[in-house]
Design a protein around this motif. Structure first.
Motif, short mmCIF file in Angstrom:
data_model
loop_
_atom_site.label_atom_id
_atom_site.label_comp_id
_atom_site.label_asym_id
_atom_site.label_seq_id
_atom_site.Cartn_x
_atom_site.Cartn_y
_atom_site.Cartn_z
N ALA A 165 26.76 80.01 146.50
CA ALA A 165 27.06 81.02 145.63
C ALA A 165 28.47 80.28 144.86
O ALA A 165 28.74 80.97 143.92
N ALA A 166 29.04 79.46 145.58
CA ALA A 166 30.36 79.05 145.03
C ALA A 166 30.34 77.29 145.22
O ALA A 166 29.90 77.08 146.36
N LEU A 167 31.19 76.71 144.63
CA LEU A 167 31.28 75.30 144.82
C LEU A 167 32.91 74.69 144.61
O LEU A 167 33.58 75.10 143.95
N VAL A 168 33.15 73.91 145.89
CA VAL A 168 34.51 73.26 146.07
C VAL A 168 33.93 71.82 145.93
O VAL A 168 33.26 71.23 146.77
N GLU A 184 29.99 59.83 139.12
CA GLU A 184 30.60 60.90 139.72
C GLU A 184 30.89 62.05 138.63
O GLU A 184 30.81 63.41 138.70
N THR A 185 31.59 61.92 137.52
CA THR A 185 31.92 62.47 136.30
C THR A 185 30.69 63.35 135.75
O THR A 185 30.79 64.70 135.81
N ALA A 186 29.82 62.55 135.62
CA ALA A 186 28.41 63.09 135.22
C ALA A 186 27.97 64.16 136.13
O ALA A 186 27.48 65.21 135.96
N ALA A 187 27.97 63.84 137.51
CA ALA A 187 27.44 64.91 138.48
C ALA A 187 28.29 65.92 138.57
O ALA A 187 27.80 67.07 138.68
N ILE A 188 29.73 65.89 138.43
CA ILE A 188 30.61 66.89 138.39
C ILE A 188 30.11 67.71 137.31
O ILE A 188 30.02 69.28 137.25
N ARG A 189 29.97 67.40 136.09
CA ARG A 189 30.00 68.03 134.91
C ARG A 189 28.45 68.85 135.10
O ARG A 189 28.40 69.90 134.61
N ALA A 190 27.47 68.12 135.52
CA ALA A 190 26.07 68.61 135.70
C ALA A 190 26.24 69.94 136.52
O ALA A 190 25.33 71.11 136.43
N ALA A 191 26.93 69.75 137.83
CA ALA A 191 26.93 70.87 138.69
C ALA A 191 27.90 72.02 138.09
O ALA A 191 27.40 73.22 138.13
N PHE A 240 27.92 76.40 137.73
CA PHE A 240 29.02 76.68 138.80
C PHE A 240 30.42 76.88 138.06
O PHE A 240 31.21 77.08 138.50
N VAL A 241 30.50 76.93 136.86
CA VAL A 241 31.57 77.32 135.88
C VAL A 241 32.00 78.87 136.30
O VAL A 241 30.99 79.61 136.33
N GLY A 242 33.09 78.89 136.69
CA GLY A 242 33.61 80.35 137.15
C GLY A 242 33.36 80.62 138.56
O GLY A 242 33.87 81.82 138.89
N ARG A 243 32.84 79.74 139.22
CA ARG A 243 32.73 79.97 140.86
C ARG A 243 32.86 78.67 141.29
O ARG A 243 32.24 78.18 142.43
N SER A 244 33.90 77.68 140.86
CA SER A 244 33.96 76.60 141.30
C SER A 244 35.43 76.16 141.43
O SER A 244 36.32 76.88 140.75
N LEU A 245 35.76 75.05 142.28
CA LEU A 245 37.12 74.56 142.36
C LEU A 245 37.07 73.16 142.58
O LEU A 245 36.12 72.74 143.28
N VAL A 246 37.92 72.26 141.62
CA VAL A 246 37.94 71.08 141.96
C VAL A 246 39.32 70.70 142.74
O VAL A 246 40.30 71.18 142.56
N VAL A 285 37.92 75.63 135.21
CA VAL A 285 37.97 75.34 136.38
C VAL A 285 39.16 74.81 137.26
O VAL A 285 39.68 73.96 136.72
N PRO A 286 39.69 75.55 138.19
CA PRO A 286 40.91 75.34 138.77
C PRO A 286 40.91 73.81 139.45
O PRO A 286 40.06 73.52 139.83
#
Length: 160
Positions: free
Chosen positions: A28-31, A43-50, A56-62, A92-93
């Motif tokens: 439901a959300a992603l950290v 890794e950056t491409a994988a993060i952007r894909a997520a 997951f924009v709006g329901r994630s945190l880095v 994304v915070p």
């Protein structure tokens, strides 16, 4: 709310990647946790894909861990992480943490109260807790139908 610690998607092991993808599809959300060494191109491409394809924009945190490592410039590192988030940087915070400082503050019996407080403050775990609470307060369970809708679209797209 259930937290899952998933293996990375770029470990090179198919089983890890499959487990991570399965976890993402049910989340439901992603950290997203990275380190002060900064994510590379893959890794950056994988993060952007997520954030984008997996919605997951709006329901994630880095979380950028090891921020207090020797020879690190936290402000520079955080700016670079935001730059690598590209169009998602303002949505994304990004939180700086140092788990080692937190563990030392909690477990070292030789620290006095002032040292313990200083380590806890610089560990970033208070900021992490605040940002995670914002996601929870927004109603993580309310995100579940949205996650299921995005999964349905992915399944249908795969079938076409």
């Amino acid at each position: 709310m259930t937290l899952l610690d998933l293996p990375g998607t770029l470990s090179g092991e198919d089983a890890h990647t499959a487990r991570a993808r399965e976890g993402l599809r049910s989340a439901a959300a992603l950290v997203i946790v990275t380190t002060s060494e900064l994510p590379g191109e893959a890794e950056t491409a994988a993060i952007r894909a997520a954030l984008d394809a997996d919605s997951f924009v709006g329901r994630s945190l880095v979380v950028v861990n090891k921020i207090n490592a020797e020879n690190s410039d936290p402000a520079l590192i955080l700016d670079e992480v935001r730059l690598r988030l590209g169009p998602f940087a303002d949505r994304v915070p990004v939180v700086a943490t140092d788990a080692l400082d937190h563990i030392e503050a909690v477990n070292d019996p030789d620290l006095d109260a002032e040292q313990r407080e200083w380590l806890l403050a610089r560990s970033g775990f208070d900021a992490f807790t605040v940002e995670l609470q914002k996601i929870v307060d927004a109603g993580v369970e309310a995100f579940r139908p949205m996650a299921q809708a995005h999964e349905l679209v992915r399944v249908l797209d795969d079938a076409v």
